[in-house]
Write a protein that holds these residues in place. Structure first.
Motif, PDB file in Angstrom:
ATOM      1  N   VAL A  95       0.850  -1.190   0.000  1.00 60.23           N
ATOM      2  CA  VAL A  95       0.000   0.000   0.000  1.00 60.23           C
ATOM      3  C   VAL A  95       0.885   1.238   0.000  1.00 60.23           C
ATOM      4  N   ASP A  96       0.662   2.130  -0.993  1.00 66.13           N
ATOM      5  CA  ASP A  96       1.460   3.352  -1.090  1.00 66.13           C
ATOM      6  C   ASP A  96       0.733   4.578  -0.551  1.00 66.13           C
ATOM      7  N   ALA A  97      -0.601   4.558  -0.569  1.00 70.78           N
ATOM      8  CA  ALA A  97      -1.339   5.730  -0.121  1.00 70.78           C
ATOM      9  C   ALA A  97      -2.744   5.328   0.317  1.00 70.78           C
ATOM     10  N   VAL A  98      -3.290   6.092   1.260  1.00 70.13           N
ATOM     11  CA  VAL A  98      -4.671   5.940   1.686  1.00 70.13           C
ATOM     12  C   VAL A  98      -5.281   7.333   1.738  1.00 70.13           C
ATOM     13  N   GLU A  99      -6.497   7.454   1.197  1.00 70.80           N
ATOM     14  CA  GLU A  99      -7.199   8.743   1.173  1.00 70.80           C
ATOM     15  C   GLU A  99      -8.557   8.593   1.845  1.00 70.80           C
ATOM     16  N   VAL A 100      -8.967   9.671   2.501  1.00 71.29           N
ATOM     17  CA  VAL A 100     -10.241   9.703   3.216  1.00 71.29           C
ATOM     18  C   VAL A 100     -11.013  10.945   2.769  1.00 71.29           C
ATOM     19  N   ARG A 101     -12.307  10.802   2.644  1.00 72.29           N
ATOM     20  CA  ARG A 101     -13.125  11.987   2.406  1.00 72.29           C
ATOM     21  C   ARG A 101     -14.401  11.914   3.240  1.00 72.29           C
ATOM     22  N   VAL A 102     -14.902  13.114   3.560  1.00 77.71           N
ATOM     23  CA  VAL A 102     -16.099  13.237   4.390  1.00 77.71           C
ATOM     24  C   VAL A 102     -17.180  13.943   3.580  1.00 77.71           C
ATOM     25  N   ASP A 103     -18.355  13.349   3.561  1.00 77.64           N
ATOM     26  CA  ASP A 103     -19.525  13.936   2.878  1.00 77.64           C
ATOM     27  C   ASP A 103     -19.214  14.264   1.418  1.00 77.64           C
ATOM     28  N   GLN A 104     -18.468  13.345   0.767  1.00 77.86           N
ATOM     29  CA  GLN A 104     -18.127  13.448  -0.650  1.00 77.86           C
ATOM     30  C   GLN A 104     -17.379  14.730  -0.994  1.00 77.86           C
ATOM     31  N   GLY A 105     -16.606  15.224  -0.022  1.00 77.56           N
ATOM     32  CA  GLY A 105     -15.773  16.403  -0.261  1.00 77.56           C
ATOM     33  C   GLY A 105     -14.458  16.013  -0.902  1.00 77.56           C
ATOM     34  N   GLN A 106     -13.416  16.765  -0.617  1.00 76.23           N
ATOM     35  CA  GLN A 106     -12.112  16.504  -1.193  1.00 76.23           C
ATOM     36  C   GLN A 106     -11.466  15.296  -0.514  1.00 76.23           C
ATOM     37  N   TRP A 107     -10.754  14.487  -1.313  1.00 71.81           N
ATOM     38  CA  TRP A 107      -9.980  13.387  -0.749  1.00 71.81           C
ATOM     39  C   TRP A 107      -8.772  13.960  -0.019  1.00 71.81           C
TER      40      TRP A 107
END
Length: 563
Positions: free
Chosen positions: A485-497
């Motif tokens: 795994v090189d990266a993990v991204e999170v977003r809230v309420d379909q906003g920006q990753w």
């Protein structure tokens, strides 16, 4: 022999239940002497597992998780109990019906046992013994529950009023009623008290229900079942294998791995630890009863498309160069965000090295591995031979394998779902081809090859939980075995990753913890999503796909309330 008698419903059910318990216990005892796998309850359960449609199996795993086998066995035993109670009712009316019913269930058991892989004619002995003793118990209990109405044990020393008015008439010499009457016979001119045990006519004798005789007989039957069951459980090998496991001294690896660096585990409460404890490691397999394999008796045969067939004992395996590897395993039944994944430090020998000793022929592309209970997996040869830490493992987290996880030996292959690689209790490997052989799950609609997909999961906060407003930690794990795994991204309420911070990962074959620790949670309902990108540059898809035929896809999504 016709009974044509009536006893209370509870009493007839008790007769059937005790007889059924005797059948199960005696068959377990004899199976312990002959072959533990020949226990008919387990054989029937395994047959049910094999015949169950794949969608129903998936539903059972989703609904009951690792308890699915316990639920199935409990269901089988409940069905057996209900049928046994019904057979008891039939037997007090006509003993032949009860005996025929037991014979029918014996036939089902015999068929189930004979259709298991590797079964022989001697494997039907436990079923036949159990049914035979149950027939004797059924006959004995029926006779004890109904005795001559003028028996002093009933008239005077038995249950008060056991004879009733009709019995009194018989004893004092009153004119007998017609022999054809199967009904309780209340005294002439008297009202029959339904609480008084009935008196029936059998041939020329009046018969009365004897509560004391039945209950004492039932106690004896339960005692027999208990003793036989305990003895059968002991003989099944659980205690012996447990002792043998405790006596195993694991060899040191030729190149011991360094201790895990502190950075592999973020040590956040509620986040899955980097190393999964043995007791928390998921278990998904088809074994209703865990195979008990003594390492002193264990052998592994490698045959098929090889130049030199190989047979290894456990002692042989322990003498080879030992390898230590950190590997995450994942089940294909794992839904997006599901629990069927775990990471451990495994100890074993190189599967590729053993195969090289056997001389795998160039046209072979499949390893058909077989478990001690007959389950099979088909593993691509090229994956095992490409240099990854594919193991015949006998150690887990510094101890001998737990019995539930394959003791004495199992396969561990990084990067493949368990249904095509992680054979527990492995005893046989046939080197073959995918176009010649099929493993257990393939004809049931699953892909023949099962590379693990790049996925991620949110552990914190929990789905549906309520969290306080302000800075909130979002954390979880991501995996892309044998890619990394090189990266993990999170977003809230379909906003920006947003990029999450990653923990260290000692190899590409393990999962990786991640955390986003500066989400400013505002009051209200919020949706949180996560996605991972592996070392090849692939970012997991958000398109939802079911677990069949080769693993689920989609972003793990949770909803939380902020108060």
């Amino acid at each position: 022999m016709q009974s044509n008698r009536r006893v209370p419903l509870w009493a007839s059910a008790l007769i059937g239940l005790v007889s059924g318990a005797v059948a199960v216990a005696v068959s377990l005892l004899v199976a312990g002497l002959v072959n533990p796998a020949a226990f008919p309850v387990v054989a029937v359960g395994n047959a049910v597992v094999d015949l169950t449609p794949a969608p129903l199996k998936e539903w059972a795993i989703r609904t009951f998780g690792e308890s699915d086998k316990t639920v199935l066995l409990a269901g089988i035993l409940l069905i057996l109990a209900a049928v046994a109670a019904a057979l008891g009712r039939a037997a007090v009316r006509d003993l032949r019906y009860g005996l025929a019913g037991l014979a029918g269930f014996g036939l089902v058991g015999v068929v189930a046992v004979l259709t298991r892989p590797g079964s022989g004619l001697t494997d039907v002995v436990p079923t036949l013994a159990g049914v035979g003793v149950a027939m004797l118990a059924l006959r004995w209990l029926v006779r004890r529950s109904l005795v001559p109405a003028d028996d002093p044990a009933v008239s005077h020393g038995g249950v008060p009023g056991a004879v009733g008015a009709a019995g009194a008439a018989h004893v004092t010499g009153a004119a007998p009623l017609p022999e054809t009457s199967p009904e309780p016979l209340p005294g002439a001119g008297e009202r029959h008290d339904p609480s008084t045990p009935p008196v029936m006519r059998a041939g020329n004798d009046l018969r009365a229900f004897d509560r004391r005789g039945l209950l004492t007989g039932a106690v004896g039957g339960v005692a027999l079942a208990g003793i036989a069951g305990l003895a059968g459980r002991a003989l099944s090998g659980q205690a012996e294998v447990s002792v043998a496991r405790g006596a195993v001294l694991l060899p040191r690896p030729a190149k011991p791995l360094a201790a895990l660096p502190a950075g592999v585990d973020l040590r956040i409460k509620g986040l899955s630890p980097f190393v999964t404890p043995d007791n928390d490691f998921y278990r998904v397999d088809t074994a209703l009863v865990v195979p008990q394999v003594d390492p002193r008796d264990w052998t592994l045969t490698i045959h098929g498309m090889v130049d030199r067939p190989v047979e290894l004992t456990f002692a042989d395996l322990m003498k080879r160069a030992v390898v230590e590897a950190d590997v995450t395993l994942c089940c294909v039944s794992n839904e997006v965000g599901g629990p069927y994944i775990g990471n451990a430090r495994w100890l074993g020998v190189s599967l590729a090295g053993v195969l090289r000793d056997a001389g795998v022929q160039k046209d072979a592309d499949m390893l058909l591995s077989t478990s001690a209970d007959g389950w099979t997996a088909g593993t691509p040869v090229d994956v095992v031979m490409d240099g990854r830490d594919a193991l015949l493992a006998f150690g887990m987290n510094g101890r001998p394998l737990p019995v539930d996880h394959g003791f004495p030996v199992r396969q561990v292959v990084p990067g493949l779902y368990g249904y095509v690689s992680a054979t527990k209790w492995v005893t046989d490997i046939k080197v073959t081809r995918f176009d010649r052989d099929e493993a257990y799950w393939t004809p049931r609609g699953w892909s023949a090859k099962g590379p693990i997909k790049t996925e991620s999961r949110i552990d914190l906060p929990r789905d549906g939980s309520t969290v306080p407003a302000g800075k909130t930690v979002v954390a979880g794990v991501a995996w892309a075995q044998h890619k990394g795994v090189d990266a993990v991204e999170v977003r809230v309420d379909q906003g920006q990753w947003r990029q999450a911070r990653l923990a260290e990962a000692p190899t590409a074959d393990t999962w990786r913890q991640w955390v986003l620790d500066d989400w400013d949670a505002t009051p209200g309902s919020h949706t949180i999503e996560v996605r991972a990108t592996d070392a090849t540059g692939y970012t997991q898809t958000g398109d939802r796909a079911p677990i069949a035929p080769d693993g689920a896809t989609g972003w793990h999504t949770i909803t939380v309330e902020v108060a």
